[in-house]
Design an enzyme around this catalytic site. Sequence first.
Site, short mmCIF file in Angstrom:
data_model
loop_
_atom_site.label_atom_id
_atom_site.label_comp_id
_atom_site.label_asym_id
_atom_site.label_seq_id
_atom_site.Cartn_x
_atom_site.Cartn_y
_atom_site.Cartn_z
N GLY A 1 3.62 -10.03 4.39
CA GLY A 1 2.58 -9.36 5.17
C GLY A 1 1.29 -10.15 5.06
O GLY A 1 1.10 -11.19 5.69
N GLY B 1 10.69 -5.11 0.50
CA GLY B 1 11.39 -6.18 1.21
C GLY B 1 12.77 -6.46 0.67
O GLY B 1 13.45 -7.38 1.13
N ILE C 1 10.24 -3.57 7.22
CA ILE C 1 9.55 -2.49 7.91
C ILE C 1 8.89 -3.11 9.14
O ILE C 1 8.11 -4.05 9.01
CB ILE C 1 8.48 -1.85 7.00
N TYR D 1 -6.68 1.86 -14.34
CA TYR D 1 -6.71 0.50 -13.81
C TYR D 1 -7.44 -0.36 -14.85
O TYR D 1 -8.61 -0.12 -15.16
CB TYR D 1 -7.48 0.52 -12.49
#
Length: 552
Positions: free
Chosen positions: A128, A260, A265, A460
Amino acid sequence: MRWWGWGEDGHDAPLSQGALAMLGERIGPLAGVRRDPVALADVLLPDPALPAAARERLVSAVGAEHVRGDRLARVTHAAGRGYHDLVRLRAGALDAAPDAVVYPADADEVAAVLRACAEADVAVVPFGGGTSVVGGVEPLRGAREAVVALDLARLDRLLAVDPISLTATVQAGVTGPALEAALGEHGMTLGHFPQSFEYATVGGWVATRSAGQASTGYGRIDALVVALRVVAPSGEMATRAVPASAAGPSLRELLVGSEGALGVIVEATLRLRPRPTVRRYEAFSFPGYAAGADAFRALVQDGVAPDVARLSDPVETQVSFALSGGPVLATRALTGYLRARGHGDGCLAIVGWEGTSEGVVRRRRATGARMLRAHGAVALGTPVGQAWEHGRFHAPYLRDELLAHGVMVETLETATTWDRLLALHEAVAAALDGALRARGTPPVVMSHVSHVYRAGASLYFTFVARQQEGAELEQWHAAKAAASDAILAAGGTITHHHAVGRDHAPWLPGEVGALGIELLRAAKATLDPAGVMNPGKLIDPAGFDPARPAGS
Ligand SMILES: Cc1cc2nc3c(=O)[nH]c(=O)nc-3n(C[C@H](O)[C@H](O)[C@H](O)COP(=O)(O)OP(=O)(O)OC[C@H]3O[C@@H](n4cnc5c(N)ncnc54)[C@H](O)[C@@H]3O)c2cc1C
């Protein structure tokens, strides 16, 4: 995006002398000379290994001009944008690259490419924006003869907007800015703003279960997917666009997060919201991390969570204050004020409320702020919140600059239930600190709560250390492995939103169990019987070893 880093050429983020000095004090003396990337011409690439017959089939599927094998195409599809990717790219030391890059125009061409690859024994890496930070687009060929990157950039259209159901159907290769611009014309937004927003794509978001900075309010991408159209080597699958269904286990959920490895998609139908016209981003300080976490839990469990909810730990708070360097945060007056209120080791919270009604946003905000104050928060006002909003896509540019100064900077993320959150935070910070100290490179480890849920929250982490010159990947690997072990041991998930990719694959069995892996393999065997889709990722832990050539 420039081939060795983030952003366009010319968009740099130079570090001030003050920031460099502060960093040097915390992690030890920095490299005196800049370590700039090698020239593109000097990047070492393996010779392309695509058999001529396979190339011919790809050309007949998409046209000769859409099968590229030039140096720039191969290098820009040879790695994602994680720290280890940037280290290898800047050094020009790629041990693998796709043998070709293929650009299909639509779902039919994707299907033709997959058929050709399955028959010619060529691995396919769906690509992508290429912003994966977990080795998701690593051009591994597994046992296949060759590997191609399947770049979805030409599937870049908004296909339909349904203003009644508030949904849009969009092709997978649309990037964040293009999507928001197109939805903006309809007065709508997806509300999905990961830090990689500028380059990441809808297909990538869905394939990795991405979370955006406002996902506490809008929902993660998995909560925004209504339906998907997926092309696999075995055929095409489309899930029905319905708001909810009891028709057995959700196949849509199987495809969301499939990275993937099951198929490509090609289209997604997504939930929209009216574009907000009112925004209030502001900051609060808490006397400590536990108080802040309690406050965030109370907000979400009482149903008044803000759309953006971030709570920095004391280290991240201090670094944010120091790095801001400007009039907003780093003033003596503010620091003195906070110290006097018992916030000397305080924690910075950024909260954002947005919507289309001034009155509703004002009421939500007033209720939320009251609750935060009841948990000991001190309001720092909107300028700090707006400064965060303004700079929220800046960090990746800074990372390139830190690398030029010989500084390792990496992030990782996890999530757990509220009862275990603080223990998980401590365990991961200690694991990173221990692993990097043991290599003689003491780090700064900082963290924030990035999204909140009724049952828990995500953490995070950012860690920064001097690079171990010549052993940068081994250093990274030691830190990553220690943190990943600590995450699973402390009851966290191996990833909250970065996905599994290559890097987390060895820890997935620890999270989903051997039978879970078998189940995923069975799905793969059905959709991808030849095993050409994205080898070495998700359920195939072959790749996580920097000492081993990535192409093997
Ligand atoms: C600086 C920086 C900040 C980031 N911030 C965030 C953040 O805030 N939140 C977050 O969630 N992530 C973040 N990420 C991680 C990354 O951006 C996300 O994982 C993003 O969703 C990837 O999108 P992409 O289009 O770049 O996908 P890629 O990197 O191209 O691919 C990612 C994975 O998805 C697969 N894939 C891509 N497209 C398709 C498709 N159409 N069909 C099937 N499989 C496909 C690839 O094969 C690969 O396994 C960040 C990364 C960077 C470098």
